[in-house]
Design a protein around this motif. Structure first.
Motif, PDB file in Angstrom:
ATOM      1  N   ASN A  43      46.843 -15.323  -3.274  1.00  0.00           N
ATOM      2  CA  ASN A  43      47.293 -16.656  -3.652  1.00  0.00           C
ATOM      3  C   ASN A  43      47.943 -17.296  -2.428  1.00  0.00           C
ATOM      4  OD1 ASN A  43      46.937 -16.421  -6.720  1.00  0.00           O
ATOM      5  ND2 ASN A  43      48.280 -14.675  -6.282  1.00  0.00           N
ATOM      6  N   GLN A  44      47.733 -18.581  -2.246  1.00  0.00           N
ATOM      7  CA  GLN A  44      48.281 -19.301  -1.099  1.00  0.00           C
ATOM      8  C   GLN A  44      49.190 -20.429  -1.577  1.00  0.00           C
ATOM      9  OE1 GLN A  44      46.124 -20.287   2.789  1.00  0.00           O
ATOM     10  NE2 GLN A  44      45.919 -22.223   1.701  1.00  0.00           N
ATOM     11  N   VAL A  45      50.394 -20.491  -0.999  1.00  0.00           N
ATOM     12  CA  VAL A  45      51.381 -21.505  -1.377  1.00  0.00           C
ATOM     13  C   VAL A  45      52.051 -22.040  -0.114  1.00  0.00           C
ATOM     14  CG1 VAL A  45      51.843 -20.644  -3.704  1.00  0.00           C
ATOM     15  CG2 VAL A  45      53.081 -19.671  -1.762  1.00  0.00           C
ATOM     16  N   PRO A  46      52.631 -23.252  -0.188  1.00  0.00           N
ATOM     17  CA  PRO A  46      53.240 -23.840   1.014  1.00  0.00           C
ATOM     18  C   PRO A  46      54.662 -23.378   1.284  1.00  0.00           C
ATOM     19  CG  PRO A  46      53.279 -25.417  -0.782  1.00  0.00           C
ATOM     20  CD  PRO A  46      52.524 -24.220  -1.289  1.00  0.00           C
ATOM     21  N   MET A  47      55.273 -22.571   0.377  1.00  0.00           N
ATOM     22  CA  MET A  47      56.672 -22.201   0.543  1.00  0.00           C
ATOM     23  C   MET A  47      56.858 -20.715   0.290  1.00  0.00           C
ATOM     24  SD  MET A  47      55.760 -23.450  -2.469  1.00  0.00           S
ATOM     25  CE  MET A  47      55.690 -22.862  -4.139  1.00  0.00           C
ATOM     26  N   MET A  48      57.933 -20.137   0.863  1.00  0.00           N
ATOM     27  CA  MET A  48      58.192 -18.719   0.654  1.00  0.00           C
ATOM     28  C   MET A  48      58.777 -18.452  -0.716  1.00  0.00           C
ATOM     29  SD  MET A  48      60.420 -15.992   2.898  1.00  0.00           S
ATOM     30  CE  MET A  48      61.978 -16.091   2.004  1.00  0.00           C
ATOM     31  N   ASP A  49      59.603 -19.370  -1.211  1.00  0.00           N
ATOM     32  CA  ASP A  49      60.181 -19.218  -2.539  1.00  0.00           C
ATOM     33  C   ASP A  49      60.545 -20.582  -3.077  1.00  0.00           C
ATOM     34  OD1 ASP A  49      63.407 -19.563  -2.389  1.00  0.00           O
ATOM     35  OD2 ASP A  49      62.625 -18.752  -0.526  1.00  0.00           O
ATOM     36  N   ALA A  50      60.569 -20.664  -4.395  1.00  0.00           N
ATOM     37  CA  ALA A  50      60.935 -21.901  -5.087  1.00  0.00           C
ATOM     38  C   ALA A  50      61.139 -21.576  -6.551  1.00  0.00           C
ATOM     39  CB  ALA A  50      59.843 -22.969  -4.937  1.00  0.00           C
ATOM     40  N   ARG A  51      61.962 -22.369  -7.198  1.00  0.00           N
ATOM     41  CA  ARG A  51      62.086 -22.265  -8.641  1.00  0.00           C
ATOM     42  C   ARG A  51      60.806 -22.808  -9.256  1.00  0.00           C
ATOM     43  NH1 ARG A  51      64.778 -19.367 -12.428  1.00  0.00           N
ATOM     44  NH2 ARG A  51      64.938 -20.527 -14.384  1.00  0.00           N
ATOM     45  N   LEU A  52      60.155 -22.009 -10.088  1.00  0.00           N
ATOM     46  CA  LEU A  52      58.857 -22.411 -10.608  1.00  0.00           C
ATOM     47  C   LEU A  52      58.986 -23.491 -11.679  1.00  0.00           C
ATOM     48  CD1 LEU A  52      56.940 -19.022 -10.860  1.00  0.00           C
ATOM     49  CD2 LEU A  52      56.870 -20.736  -9.056  1.00  0.00           C
ATOM     50  N   THR A  53      58.106 -24.477 -11.606  1.00  0.00           N
ATOM     51  CA  THR A  53      57.975 -25.522 -12.620  1.00  0.00           C
ATOM     52  C   THR A  53      56.507 -25.579 -13.033  1.00  0.00           C
ATOM     53  OG1 THR A  53      57.473 -27.298 -11.044  1.00  0.00           O
ATOM     54  CG2 THR A  53      59.815 -26.846 -11.504  1.00  0.00           C
ATOM     55  N   PRO A  54      56.199 -26.169 -14.182  1.00  0.00           N
ATOM     56  CA  PRO A  54      54.798 -26.240 -14.619  1.00  0.00           C
ATOM     57  C   PRO A  54      53.897 -27.003 -13.650  1.00  0.00           C
ATOM     58  CG  PRO A  54      56.261 -26.660 -16.464  1.00  0.00           C
ATOM     59  CD  PRO A  54      57.124 -26.640 -15.240  1.00  0.00           C
ATOM     60  N   GLU A  55      54.475 -27.841 -12.781  1.00  0.00           N
ATOM     61  CA  GLU A  55      53.660 -28.624 -11.852  1.00  0.00           C
ATOM     62  C   GLU A  55      53.342 -27.879 -10.556  1.00  0.00           C
ATOM     63  OE1 GLU A  55      55.601 -30.932 -14.746  1.00  0.00           O
ATOM     64  OE2 GLU A  55      56.599 -29.865 -13.103  1.00  0.00           O
ATOM     65  N   LEU A  56      54.066 -26.812 -10.275  1.00  0.00           N
ATOM     66  CA  LEU A  56      53.921 -26.137  -8.991  1.00  0.00           C
ATOM     67  C   LEU A  56      52.572 -25.426  -8.917  1.00  0.00           C
ATOM     68  CD1 LEU A  56      55.755 -26.030  -6.542  1.00  0.00           C
ATOM     69  CD2 LEU A  56      56.567 -23.811  -7.325  1.00  0.00           C
ATOM     70  N   GLU A  57      51.821 -25.740  -7.877  1.00  0.00           N
ATOM     71  CA  GLU A  57      50.433 -25.294  -7.783  1.00  0.00           C
ATOM     72  C   GLU A  57      50.268 -24.235  -6.702  1.00  0.00           C
ATOM     73  OE1 GLU A  57      46.867 -28.076  -8.635  1.00  0.00           O
ATOM     74  OE2 GLU A  57      47.092 -28.071  -6.452  1.00  0.00           O
TER      75      GLU A  57
END
Length: 427
Positions: A43-57
């Motif tokens: 899986n590829q994401v733009p950040m190392m960590d974040a609080r997950l929300t339903p919009e986060l892709e």
């Protein structure tokens, strides 16, 4: 730990090409490599960590391995978490290269409103949809076992999918929800065992006022038997209040067998107990924890948990014999994510949770024949990563037993690393 039975043996580590973004896979229970060893899921994401929300892709795809190593996306998903990803996995029983992963669909008439899964054929670039999100797919790729990730978000947030307006009130042990079996060819689904069924199966008094759920669902190599952890609690905010059972059954819901139960008194349920006082990894180190079960073969299950008053790596025989063997007594002394080599069950791969002083996690191989542990690497994790966004190593075997893959944040990024273990395993 007996030092003479632990050997420090660092192995070569290769970071997969990051390309300016962060990468992770998630859980330890399936191989990221395809059958040829040429592609590796991620899986590829733009950040190392974040609080997950339903919009986060997250982008879903794979690394091509070799001289021109690169990540290639095949789709996106908003049904994921840091711990398990989107349940991305190969369909090994299908010809070619097909994968399955969870998605948000927007279909609010679905069994689990708004959630489903997608199958993608990497060779043809064709995709199909499934009406339920998957937890695990049978090795023969004919069926998947499915649960409600919204329920998991309430009971065990790190492995659930959130929704706006939550957490929601849920029935404690409904008769119309539990573990579903979904046919991958047709999408047809049937309820195998409900939470009401589980509450009535060898019931305990602690179950009456508790909310129930299941996790760690796994299917044996022959696709003919399944295991899962049945968990319940009166206080979801404090994981040390979780109670556990290890159960097996046939994939049609019959022949259910109780292998272990860690029901015990819970002083934490007192009204003045502060769940915020519980450390990030205290739950993983509990002497009552049953966790990370996985099939070694069609008859045996490795698990970290208590048995006969003592907690160890235990190997259970899935039969009425009641046979349970300790694995690595005096050497394997703490919880980890363990899997046997796919080509030689002599070798057990696992890891540790962060040391409380150094924040280092150890990756190791255990030689079940000689009783030796080989520490093949140690990886730092920032202490400010908490339950929901932590990055466990979650080691996964390459199919030939010559290498393993981990997720790690020791370089200040969430990335995936391949470690050559062939000098030890001789695979």
């Amino acid at each position: 730990m007996t030092s003479s039975r632990v050997i420090k043996h660092p192995c070569p580590v290769h970071r997969l090409e990051p390309g300016g973004k962060h990468h992770f896979f998630g859980y330890y229970n399936k191989s990221v490599w395809d059958k040829t060893g040429s592609y590796l899921l991620a899986n590829q994401v733009p950040m190392m960590d974040a609080r997950l929300t339903p919009e986060l892709e997250a982008e879903v795809g794979y690394f091509t391995l070799g001289e021109r190593e690169a990540f290639r996306a095949v789709g996106t998903t908003r049904a994921w978490n840091w711990q398990m990803g989107c349940q991305l996995q190969w369909l090994d029983g299908e010809p070619g290269r097909k994968i399955v992963y969870n998605v948000r669909t927007g279909d609010m008439t679905a069994r689990y409103p708004g959630f489903g899964a997608a199958i993608h054929d990497i060779d043809s670039n064709a995709s199909t949809s499934l009406p339920l999100p998957v937890y695990v797919v049978a090795p023969n790729s004919r069926y998947a076992l499915c649960v409600d990730y919204r329920r998991l978000y309430v009971t065990h947030e790190t492995i659930g999918y959130g929704e706006h307006g939550g957490p929601f009130e849920l029935p404690l042990a409904p008769s119309d929800d539990g573990i579903y079996r979904m046919d991958l060819a047709t999408g047809a689904a049937q309820l195998l065992v409900s939470y009401a069924d589980l509450r009535g199966f060898h019931p305990k008094a602690s179950m009456e006022k508790a909310i129930h759920w299941v996790s760690h669902i796994e299917i044996d190599p022959a696709s003919s038997r399944m295991l899962f952890l049945h968990r319940w609690t009166e206080r979801v905010a404090d994981e040390t209040c979780f109670l556990h059972r290890l159960i097996t059954m046939n994939p049609d819901g019959t022949a259910m067998r109780l292998l272990e139960c860690s029901d015990h008194p819970l002083p934490q349920l007192a009204e003045d107990f502060d769940p915020a006082a519980v450390g990030t990894f205290d739950y993983e180190k509990s002497e009552y924890q049953i966790s990370h079960p996985l099939w070694r073969d069609e008859r045996h299950i490795i698990v970290w948990g208590p048995h006969a008053g003592s907690i160890h790596y235990h190997l259970y025989e899935d039969s009425d014999s009641g046979r349970v063997d300790v694995i690595g007594e005096g050497v394997l002394t703490e919880n980890g994510h363990m899997t046997y080599s796919p080509v030689d069950p002599r070798w057990l791969l696992s890891d540790t949770y962060p040391d409380t002083q150094t924040n280092e996690r150890v990756l190791f191989l255990f030689d079940t024949k000689e009783g030796l542990r080989y520490d093949i690497g140690s990886f730092y994790t920032p202490p400010d990563l908490k339950k929901e966004n932590r990055c466990d190593l979650h080691p996964r075997w390459r199919r030939d037993g010559r290498a393993v893959c981990i997720d790690s944040v020791h370089e200040g990024e969430r990335q995936m690393y391949v470690i050559d273990v062939s000098a030890i395993t001789g695979a």
